[in-house]
Design a protein around this motif. Structure first.
Motif, PDB file in Angstrom:
ATOM      1  N   ALA A 171     -20.419 -54.471  37.407  1.00 37.94           N
ATOM      2  CA  ALA A 171     -20.226 -53.445  36.365  1.00 37.94           C
ATOM      3  C   ALA A 171     -18.814 -52.892  36.340  1.00 37.94           C
ATOM      4  O   ALA A 171     -18.292 -52.561  35.269  1.00 37.94           O
ATOM      5  CB  ALA A 171     -21.228 -52.314  36.574  1.00 37.94           C
TER       6      ALA A 171
ATOM      7  N   VAL B  56     -16.412 -55.200  34.393  1.00 41.12           N
ATOM      8  CA  VAL B  56     -16.583 -55.233  32.935  1.00 41.12           C
ATOM      9  C   VAL B  56     -15.531 -54.385  32.238  1.00 41.12           C
ATOM     10  O   VAL B  56     -15.026 -54.750  31.173  1.00 41.12           O
ATOM     11  CB  VAL B  56     -18.001 -54.764  32.546  1.00 41.12           C
ATOM     12  CG1 VAL B  56     -18.113 -54.601  31.031  1.00 41.12           C
ATOM     13  CG2 VAL B  56     -19.046 -55.750  33.044  1.00 41.12           C
TER      14      VAL B  56
ATOM     15  N   VAL C 270     -19.669 -57.906  28.488  1.00 43.00           N
ATOM     16  CA  VAL C 270     -20.902 -57.719  29.255  1.00 43.00           C
ATOM     17  C   VAL C 270     -21.742 -58.988  29.222  1.00 43.00           C
ATOM     18  O   VAL C 270     -22.189 -59.500  30.258  1.00 43.00           O
ATOM     19  CB  VAL C 270     -21.722 -56.531  28.704  1.00 43.00           C
ATOM     20  CG1 VAL C 270     -23.112 -56.502  29.336  1.00 43.00           C
ATOM     21  CG2 VAL C 270     -21.005 -55.214  28.967  1.00 43.00           C
TER      22      VAL C 270
ATOM     23  N   ARG D 206     -25.485 -54.113  31.532  1.00 47.79           N
ATOM     24  CA  ARG D 206     -25.109 -53.081  30.571  1.00 47.79           C
ATOM     25  C   ARG D 206     -25.433 -51.684  31.120  1.00 47.79           C
ATOM     26  O   ARG D 206     -24.636 -50.752  31.016  1.00 47.79           O
ATOM     27  CB  ARG D 206     -25.839 -53.287  29.238  1.00 47.79           C
ATOM     28  CG  ARG D 206     -25.361 -52.362  28.117  1.00 47.79           C
ATOM     29  CD  ARG D 206     -26.361 -52.285  26.986  1.00 47.79           C
ATOM     30  NE  ARG D 206     -27.586 -51.603  27.401  1.00 47.79           N
ATOM     31  CZ  ARG D 206     -27.701 -50.270  27.478  1.00 47.79           C
ATOM     32  NH1 ARG D 206     -26.686 -49.488  27.165  1.00 47.79           N
ATOM     33  NH2 ARG D 206     -28.833 -49.724  27.855  1.00 47.79           N
TER      34      ARG D 206
ATOM     35  N   THR E 209     -23.051 -50.785  33.947  1.00 40.93           N
ATOM     36  CA  THR E 209     -21.719 -50.551  33.396  1.00 40.93           C
ATOM     37  C   THR E 209     -21.650 -49.171  32.745  1.00 40.93           C
ATOM     38  O   THR E 209     -20.666 -48.436  32.911  1.00 40.93           O
ATOM     39  CB  THR E 209     -21.361 -51.643  32.373  1.00 40.93           C
ATOM     40  OG1 THR E 209     -21.430 -52.932  33.004  1.00 40.93           O
ATOM     41  CG2 THR E 209     -19.952 -51.437  31.837  1.00 40.93           C
TER      42      THR E 209
END
Length: 297
Positions: free
Chosen positions: A225, A228, A249, A264, A267
């Motif tokens: 994460a 990203v 992502v 997601r 993140t």
């Protein structure tokens, strides 16, 4: 030579651990660094600047002429856990420790001036994915690493306490995502904990090696994460930034066989946590960039 702490280290330690604790250790840092150098009979080349955010990094040479890097870190930054992780990886995807004792870390010398951030973005992400994949191994039996659930519980508590009306919606979404993710964790692997392009340096033994872990155990999506949002300032500045962020992502998740929604969610949580912490520390530009990125997710 002197061992003055770079300003980035001073600021980061104060923000993360408090000015009082950081100040006490920084006052003793020159003495601690000199003791570490004298104990190993090292020749000092120079202090790395701007350097790291949790330790003083000094380029040194061993008595037999081997180049190395010495990291002097405060005990509250858990250098013992960093050593344990690096020892467990034993050079596979990460910098190799050269000894196993003492409060500081003696490491193989990498090319500190060349990180993945020196590469074009697409190439950097490809190399980063190949590097982090090597680190995701089972932890040693009886390890002392905290879990993703434990670390993020502390962070979540601080986020709830902030009570900023402007960020309340994003904070609530991030906390909801975190609660669902920790309730259904799919795996428990050893993670880097702070993996990003700047934490991967060029080496001689291998093209790219990770440095500076903040190790913990948990799922791969948590570790991925932070990667990203690398170069978040470029994403936010681009007209297609939101779409590019969401594509990143999906691309990283698919390339490393990680669930897209879990990546997601982590993140989102990690971006909001970092953003609110930056705002609280007075780094408004950093905080606003991170929260704008989080809003795209």
């Amino acid at each position: 030579m002197g061992f003055e702490a770079p300003q980035r280290l001073v600021r980061a330690l104060g923000e993360t651990y408090g000015d009082a604790a950081a100040g006490d250790w920084l006052a003793r840092l020159p003495e601690l660094a000199r003791e570490a150098v004298d104990l190993r009979r090292l020749d000092v080349e120079r202090v790395i600047a701007p350097g790291g955010r949790s330790s003083l990094v000094v380029l040194v040479t061993l008595p037999d002429g081997t180049p190395a890097a010495l990291k002097v870190a405060p005990p509250f930054a858990a250098p013992d856990l960093e050593r344990a992780a690096l020892t467990h990886w034993d050079g596979w995807g990460a910098v190799r420790p050269l000894d196993g004792a003492g409060p500081d870390l003696l490491l193989e010398r990498l090319h500190t001036e060349v990180s993945l951030r020196s590469l074009p973005e697409a190439k950097a992400l490809l190399e980063a994915a190949g590097t982090v994949r090597k680190l995701w191994v089972a932890p040693a039996e009886g390890h002392g690493f905290e879990s993703v659930a434990e670390r993020t519980a502390r962070q979540a508590e601080a986020m709830r306490a902030a009570k900023d009306a402007e960020t309340a919606g994003l904070v609530a979404a991030a906390l909801d995502a975190r609660d669902g993710l920790v309730a259904d964790a799919p795996e428990e692997l050893l993670l880097h904990g702070n993996f990003r392009q700047g934490k991967v340096l060029a080496g001689d033994r291998a093209p790219w090696l990770a440095v500076g872990p903040e190790p913990l155990v948990g799922e791969r999506a948590y570790d991925l994460a932070r990667l990203v949002r690398d170069r978040v300032e470029d994403l936010v500045a681009a007209a297609s930034g939101a779409a590019s962020g969401r594509r990143r992502v999906n691309k990283l998740a698919d390339s490393l066989d990680v669930d897209r929604e879990r990546l997601r969610g982590w993140t989102l949580f990690r971006a909001v946590e970092s953003g609110t912490r930056a705002l609280a520390a007075g780094r408004r530009q950093d905080g606003e960039l991170l929260l704008e990125f989080a809003g795209w997710l």
